[in-house]
Design a protein around this motif. Structure first.
Motif, PDB file in Angstrom:
ATOM      1  N   LEU A 107      12.093   1.053   1.050  1.00  0.00           N
ATOM      2  CA  LEU A 107      11.073   1.036   0.006  1.00  0.00           C
ATOM      3  C   LEU A 107       9.698   0.705   0.578  1.00  0.00           C
ATOM      4  O   LEU A 107       8.710   1.413   0.327  1.00  0.00           O
ATOM      5  CB  LEU A 107      11.452  -0.004  -1.058  1.00  0.00           C
ATOM      6  CG  LEU A 107      10.375  -0.360  -2.090  1.00  0.00           C
ATOM      7  CD1 LEU A 107      10.062   0.831  -2.974  1.00  0.00           C
ATOM      8  CD2 LEU A 107      10.790  -1.559  -2.925  1.00  0.00           C
ATOM      9  N   LEU A 108       9.605  -0.372   1.367  1.00  0.00           N
ATOM     10  CA  LEU A 108       8.321  -0.788   1.905  1.00  0.00           C
ATOM     11  C   LEU A 108       7.749   0.241   2.880  1.00  0.00           C
ATOM     12  O   LEU A 108       6.547   0.533   2.839  1.00  0.00           O
ATOM     13  CB  LEU A 108       8.446  -2.142   2.610  1.00  0.00           C
ATOM     14  CG  LEU A 108       8.749  -3.358   1.740  1.00  0.00           C
ATOM     15  CD1 LEU A 108       8.714  -4.629   2.589  1.00  0.00           C
ATOM     16  CD2 LEU A 108       7.757  -3.488   0.589  1.00  0.00           C
ATOM     17  N   CYS A 109       8.597   0.766   3.745  1.00  0.00           N
ATOM     18  CA  CYS A 109       8.117   1.736   4.734  1.00  0.00           C
ATOM     19  C   CYS A 109       7.608   3.015   4.063  1.00  0.00           C
ATOM     20  O   CYS A 109       6.595   3.584   4.485  1.00  0.00           O
ATOM     21  CB  CYS A 109       9.226   2.076   5.722  1.00  0.00           C
ATOM     22  SG  CYS A 109       9.678   0.717   6.808  1.00  0.00           S
ATOM     23  N   THR A 110       8.307   3.471   3.045  1.00  0.00           N
ATOM     24  CA  THR A 110       7.852   4.660   2.313  1.00  0.00           C
ATOM     25  C   THR A 110       6.560   4.354   1.572  1.00  0.00           C
ATOM     26  O   THR A 110       5.638   5.184   1.527  1.00  0.00           O
ATOM     27  CB  THR A 110       8.933   5.112   1.316  1.00  0.00           C
ATOM     28  OG1 THR A 110      10.172   5.294   2.011  1.00  0.00           O
ATOM     29  CG2 THR A 110       8.551   6.429   0.665  1.00  0.00           C
ATOM     30  N   ALA A 111       6.460   3.153   1.020  1.00  0.00           N
ATOM     31  CA  ALA A 111       5.251   2.760   0.295  1.00  0.00           C
ATOM     32  C   ALA A 111       4.036   2.725   1.212  1.00  0.00           C
ATOM     33  O   ALA A 111       2.917   3.034   0.780  1.00  0.00           O
ATOM     34  CB  ALA A 111       5.456   1.400  -0.356  1.00  0.00           C
ATOM     35  N   VAL A 112       4.227   2.360   2.490  1.00  0.00           N
ATOM     36  CA  VAL A 112       3.112   2.351   3.437  1.00  0.00           C
ATOM     37  C   VAL A 112       2.476   3.744   3.512  1.00  0.00           C
ATOM     38  O   VAL A 112       1.248   3.888   3.475  1.00  0.00           O
ATOM     39  CB  VAL A 112       3.585   1.896   4.835  1.00  0.00           C
ATOM     40  CG1 VAL A 112       2.514   2.177   5.884  1.00  0.00           C
ATOM     41  CG2 VAL A 112       3.921   0.415   4.825  1.00  0.00           C
ATOM     42  N   GLY A 113       3.317   4.771   3.615  1.00  0.00           N
ATOM     43  CA  GLY A 113       2.796   6.135   3.654  1.00  0.00           C
ATOM     44  C   GLY A 113       2.092   6.526   2.372  1.00  0.00           C
ATOM     45  O   GLY A 113       1.009   7.134   2.384  1.00  0.00           O
ATOM     46  N   LEU A 114       2.674   6.164   1.236  1.00  0.00           N
ATOM     47  CA  LEU A 114       2.067   6.481  -0.058  1.00  0.00           C
ATOM     48  C   LEU A 114       0.694   5.835  -0.213  1.00  0.00           C
ATOM     49  O   LEU A 114      -0.268   6.468  -0.667  1.00  0.00           O
ATOM     50  CB  LEU A 114       2.979   5.981  -1.182  1.00  0.00           C
ATOM     51  CG  LEU A 114       4.243   6.783  -1.487  1.00  0.00           C
ATOM     52  CD1 LEU A 114       5.079   6.034  -2.502  1.00  0.00           C
ATOM     53  CD2 LEU A 114       3.881   8.147  -2.001  1.00  0.00           C
ATOM     54  N   GLU A 115       0.612   4.563   0.162  1.00  0.00           N
ATOM     55  CA  GLU A 115      -0.643   3.851   0.008  1.00  0.00           C
ATOM     56  C   GLU A 115      -1.705   4.370   0.968  1.00  0.00           C
ATOM     57  O   GLU A 115      -2.895   4.416   0.624  1.00  0.00           O
ATOM     58  CB  GLU A 115      -0.398   2.352   0.218  1.00  0.00           C
ATOM     59  CG  GLU A 115       0.364   1.727  -0.939  1.00  0.00           C
ATOM     60  CD  GLU A 115       1.354   0.663  -0.524  1.00  0.00           C
ATOM     61  OE1 GLU A 115       2.058   0.140  -1.410  1.00  0.00           O
ATOM     62  OE2 GLU A 115       1.452   0.362   0.675  1.00  0.00           O
ATOM     63  N   GLY A 116      -1.275   4.785   2.159  1.00  0.00           N
ATOM     64  CA  GLY A 116      -2.217   5.385   3.093  1.00  0.00           C
ATOM     65  C   GLY A 116      -2.815   6.671   2.547  1.00  0.00           C
ATOM     66  O   GLY A 116      -4.026   6.914   2.673  1.00  0.00           O
ATOM     67  N   ILE A 117      -1.975   7.474   1.922  1.00  0.00           N
ATOM     68  CA  ILE A 117      -2.460   8.723   1.321  1.00  0.00           C
ATOM     69  C   ILE A 117      -3.419   8.425   0.177  1.00  0.00           C
ATOM     70  O   ILE A 117      -4.479   9.043   0.040  1.00  0.00           O
ATOM     71  CB  ILE A 117      -1.270   9.572   0.828  1.00  0.00           C
ATOM     72  CG1 ILE A 117      -0.440  10.050   2.018  1.00  0.00           C
ATOM     73  CG2 ILE A 117      -1.753  10.767   0.007  1.00  0.00           C
ATOM     74  CD1 ILE A 117       0.879  10.674   1.628  1.00  0.00           C
ATOM     75  N   GLY A 118      -3.064   7.445  -0.673  1.00  0.00           N
ATOM     76  CA  GLY A 118      -3.932   7.090  -1.786  1.00  0.00           C
ATOM     77  C   GLY A 118      -5.289   6.589  -1.323  1.00  0.00           C
ATOM     78  O   GLY A 118      -6.332   6.953  -1.883  1.00  0.00           O
ATOM     79  N   ALA A 119      -5.288   5.753  -0.283  1.00  0.00           N
ATOM     80  CA  ALA A 119      -6.553   5.237   0.256  1.00  0.00           C
ATOM     81  C   ALA A 119      -7.386   6.361   0.858  1.00  0.00           C
ATOM     82  O   ALA A 119      -8.613   6.415   0.679  1.00  0.00           O
ATOM     83  CB  ALA A 119      -6.259   4.172   1.309  1.00  0.00           C
ATOM     84  N   ALA A 120      -6.722   7.282   1.555  1.00  0.00           N
ATOM     85  CA  ALA A 120      -7.455   8.400   2.174  1.00  0.00           C
ATOM     86  C   ALA A 120      -8.087   9.298   1.120  1.00  0.00           C
ATOM     87  O   ALA A 120      -9.191   9.822   1.321  1.00  0.00           O
ATOM     88  CB  ALA A 120      -6.504   9.206   3.059  1.00  0.00           C
ATOM     89  N   LYS A 121      -7.426   9.487  -0.010  1.00  0.00           N
ATOM     90  CA  LYS A 121      -7.988  10.329  -1.071  1.00  0.00           C
ATOM     91  C   LYS A 121      -9.284   9.729  -1.626  1.00  0.00           C
ATOM     92  O   LYS A 121     -10.222  10.452  -1.970  1.00  0.00           O
ATOM     93  CB  LYS A 121      -6.963  10.513  -2.196  1.00  0.00           C
ATOM     94  CG  LYS A 121      -5.804  11.430  -1.837  1.00  0.00           C
ATOM     95  CD  LYS A 121      -4.893  11.659  -3.024  1.00  0.00           C
ATOM     96  CE  LYS A 121      -3.687  12.503  -2.643  1.00  0.00           C
ATOM     97  NZ  LYS A 121      -4.055  13.852  -2.159  1.00  0.00           N
ATOM     98  N   ILE A 122      -9.331   8.402  -1.735  1.00  0.00           N
ATOM     99  CA  ILE A 122     -10.558   7.749  -2.211  1.00  0.00           C
ATOM    100  C   ILE A 122     -11.704   7.974  -1.220  1.00  0.00           C
ATOM    101  O   ILE A 122     -12.822   8.342  -1.593  1.00  0.00           O
ATOM    102  CB  ILE A 122     -10.322   6.241  -2.421  1.00  0.00           C
ATOM    103  CG1 ILE A 122      -9.360   6.025  -3.587  1.00  0.00           C
ATOM    104  CG2 ILE A 122     -11.643   5.519  -2.689  1.00  0.00           C
ATOM    105  CD1 ILE A 122      -8.986   4.573  -3.804  1.00  0.00           C
ATOM    106  N   VAL A 123     -11.405   7.789   0.067  1.00  0.00           N
ATOM    107  CA  VAL A 123     -12.458   7.936   1.084  1.00  0.00           C
ATOM    108  C   VAL A 123     -12.928   9.387   1.186  1.00  0.00           C
ATOM    109  O   VAL A 123     -14.139   9.638   1.290  1.00  0.00           O
ATOM    110  CB  VAL A 123     -11.948   7.436   2.457  1.00  0.00           C
ATOM    111  CG1 VAL A 123     -13.024   7.634   3.522  1.00  0.00           C
ATOM    112  CG2 VAL A 123     -11.573   5.964   2.379  1.00  0.00           C
TER     113      VAL A 123
END
Length: 459
Positions: A107-123
């Protein structure tokens, strides 16, 4: 058969550094409750439940408070980087620790990828034309490097991330309350106009909002993992758990009440911009919406940092208890660096899958982890139910934190979890997540039980 491998507090954490100071742990506890799920995921819940989202957050918040109290009781008695996984092994057996630990790791490892994508979309929204993958890679390298160096780096990142989140949401609440009271210059009080249609989609909408709110609370467990590497783990856990009630009431329930009062629940901006940005934009404060986007970015980066840390410590604890590849248990400089790398690599793989196979593989991964947090909570409840009796009999002095009205509220919490499972099975949008998570849990339990029997056979 209860495990005998986790016999004393911190036994499996002896080679980890204890570089987290009390100020780190206090701020992690305070800011950890303000997760990316609150800022990003609450919009869909508001759109489904309308103003009744407040009731949904109250109900799920009560459940989370009980879970945190149970987890705090066990973590104060037995501080461990394995947290609930170590508790499950001690209370139920090695197979339970194996199942809870590795499912949470996924769960945590998959969430790391999800959150990275979300942060990149904002930038990339601020800097159009820049490649999204490059920002994800930058964030991953930054937090992987910070977690490889020393645990105090994780603590410092989280301290300042949490401070910014707490300051931002506190300011949001102050501005919102002033606007509702008609005391904010240049704005008129909306009164109760936006609350008239309290249940716009009936109980079905409330159920969808309830499920969304349950998963928004995910991540609160990190403070009990971090406590094992603090200067005073018992004090840290006790303080975090005792303040959980007002933190949840203020940050989650309070902000939902402010948002649905200020903004119509069916405003498209609630989902497209996010509820916090939409609420600030409605007040007409110049630049406030974009400033909240900065806070959302910080929340996502904070979650990445915390999840890399949490997943590496869960993996380390599992390996230290003989439940994973021994190579991941190597510690240098007080840090399980290979476990950090393994947890980060999984995040990079998830990002690659989202690029190459966005229509099938990545949604499959998301479905697989959709209900993991509920599985973990159930293990916590069963473990606390069994360990509390043992502690009262064998080591009552370790009960620095006690579950309220034991065992009644423990059973109430378990009934609440079962109710959420049933509601997930009723909803088409969450039913598939329940099935995939159930499948993964059964497979892990089977592997864990086979491993346990094999170890018992060896004597």
């Amino acid at each position: 058969m209860p495990s005998t491998t986790v016999s004393t507090p911190r036994e499996s954490d002896a080679s980890l550094s204890h570089g987290l100071k009390q100020r780190h742990l206090s701020m992690i506890a305070l800011g950890g409750v303000i997760g990316a799920g609150l800022f990003v995921g609450s919009g869909a819940g508001i759109a489904a439940a309308g103003p009744s989202i407040v009731i949904a957050y109250v109900l799920s918040g009560l459940l989370v408070m009980l879970v945190m109290r149970m987890l705090g009781e066990m973590s104060a008695a037995y501080p461990s980087s394995g947290s609930f996984s170590a508790h499950a092994e001690r209370a139920i057996g090695p197979w339970a620790g194996f199942t809870a630990g590795w499912s949470f790791w996924v769960l945590l490892c998959t969430a790391v990828g999800l959150e990275g994508i979300g942060a990149a979309k904002i930038v990339t929204g601020w800097l159009p034309g820049t490649p999204e993958w490059a920002w994800v890679a930058l964030f991953m390298l930054l937090f992987c490097g910070a977690n490889l160096a020393a645990v105090k780096n994780f603590g410092e990142f989280e301290f300042w991330f949490a401070a910014l989140k707490v300051a931002a949401i506190s300011l949001f609440l102050v501005l919102g309350v002033l606007a509702i009271a008609g005391l904010l210059p240049g704005t008129d009080s909306p009164g109760t106009a936006h609350l008239a249609d309290f249940l716009p989609h009936g109980t079905d909408g409330l159920v969808v909002g309830l499920l969304a709110s349950v998963f928004a609370y995910g991540g609160l467990e990190t403070v009990t993992i971090a406590a094992a590497e603090s200067e005073d783990p018992v004090r840290g856990v006790a303080g975090a758990v005792r303040t959980a009630m007002w933190r949840i009431a203020l940050f989650y329930i309070g902000s939902m009440a402010v948002i649905v009062t200020l903004v119509p629940w069916d405003s498209p901006a609630v989902v497209s911009k996010g509820p916090y940005v939409a609420a600030l934009d409605s007040l007409g404060i110049p630049g406030a919406g974009q400033l909240m986007n900065v806070v959302v970015l910080v929340a996502l980066l904070s979650a990445m940092n915390a999840n890399i840390y949490g997943s590496s410590r869960i993996a380390y604890s599992l390996v230290a208890r003989g439940q994973g590849p021994k190579v991941l248990g190597r510690v240098s400089g007080g840090v399980p660096r290979l476990a950090v790398l393994a947890s980060s690599v999984f995040g990079f793989v998830c990002v690659a899958l989202s690029y190459w196979r966005p229509d099938d593989v990545f949604p499959w991964l998301l479905n697989m982890i959709g209900a993991v947090i509920l599985v973990v909570w159930f293990f916590i409840a069963v473990s606390q139910l069994r360990l509390r009796r043992r502690l009262e009999r064998e080591a009552p002095e370790r009960l620095a934190v006690r579950m309220w009205a034991f065992p009644v509220l423990t059973w109430v919490a378990m009934a609440g979890m079962v109710a959420v499972f049933v509601l997930m099975a009723r909803e088409p949008g969450t039913r598939v997540q329940l099935y995939w998570t159930g499948g993964m849990t059964v497979v892990l339990a089977g592997v864990g039980y086979a491993w346990q029997r094999a170890r018992e056979a060896k004597g």
